[in-house]
Motif scaffolding. Structure first.
Motif, short mmCIF file in Angstrom:
data_model
loop_
_atom_site.label_atom_id
_atom_site.label_comp_id
_atom_site.label_asym_id
_atom_site.label_seq_id
_atom_site.Cartn_x
_atom_site.Cartn_y
_atom_site.Cartn_z
N THR A 40 -1.90 -7.05 16.10
CA THR A 40 -1.90 -5.93 17.03
C THR A 40 -1.67 -6.42 18.45
OG1 THR A 40 -3.42 -4.72 15.61
CG2 THR A 40 -3.22 -3.96 17.86
N SER A 41 -2.26 -7.55 18.80
CA SER A 41 -2.08 -8.07 20.15
C SER A 41 -0.65 -8.56 20.37
CB SER A 41 -3.08 -9.21 20.42
OG SER A 41 -2.78 -10.31 19.59
N SER A 69 -14.42 -6.28 11.76
CA SER A 69 -13.45 -7.14 12.43
C SER A 69 -12.49 -7.75 11.41
CB SER A 69 -14.17 -8.26 13.19
OG SER A 69 -14.84 -9.09 12.27
N ASP A 120 -6.16 -8.12 14.24
CA ASP A 120 -6.33 -8.18 15.69
C ASP A 120 -5.23 -9.00 16.35
OD1 ASP A 120 -8.57 -6.65 15.37
OD2 ASP A 120 -9.98 -8.34 15.50
#
Length: 139
Positions: free
Chosen positions: A37-38, A29, A34
């Protein structure tokens, strides 16, 4: 009483925090990735090719530690089956030994006799005589 900026308890806490951060860095993770990317700024994930999806199982069932291996799909041979297999192998060995003996017998033929040339032939001159005759030639 005034404490130093990095006393022993603070140093231990800092070391523990750093060790935890290094340990978590090895995990898969990545919160920054993250979030990026979101939001659409991070790396885009390419779709998995069809042949890869077909070749991989849906679930990976690993055998947990401490459990024994599953039973064999084929049962063990009985004593009679083992004796039958040994008899079959013995018969095969005897056939191979007989074929080898027959081949060895065929290979025992005597070598051929050497060719004998006549004693007083002009073709039977020695090499030195031929060399002397060839060395006296003039162009």
């Amino acid at each position: 009483m005034r404490m130093k900026p990095l006393s022993i308890p603070r140093c231990a806490a800092l070391t523990l925090t750093l060790c935890t951060a290094v340990g978590l860095a090895g995990c898969n993770s990545n919160p920054v990735r993250d979030v990026a990317t979101s939001l659409g700024a991070g790396p885009r994930m390419a779709p998995t090719p069809d042949f890869v999806e077909r070749s991989r199982p849906a679930t990976l069932d690993y055998m947990p530690i401490g459990t024994s291996a599953p039973e064999r799909a084929t049962p063990a041979r009985t004593a009679e089956e083992i004796k039958a297999a040994e008899a079959e192998l013995d018969a095969l060995r005897s056939r191979n030994e007989a074929a080898g003996a027959a081949a060895a017998e065929l290979g025992n033929t005597p070598p051929p006799e050497p060719v004998r040339l006549p004693a007083n032939s002009s073709a039977n001159t020695s090499q030195q005589t031929r060399q002397k005759a060839n060395s006296n030639r003039r162009p």
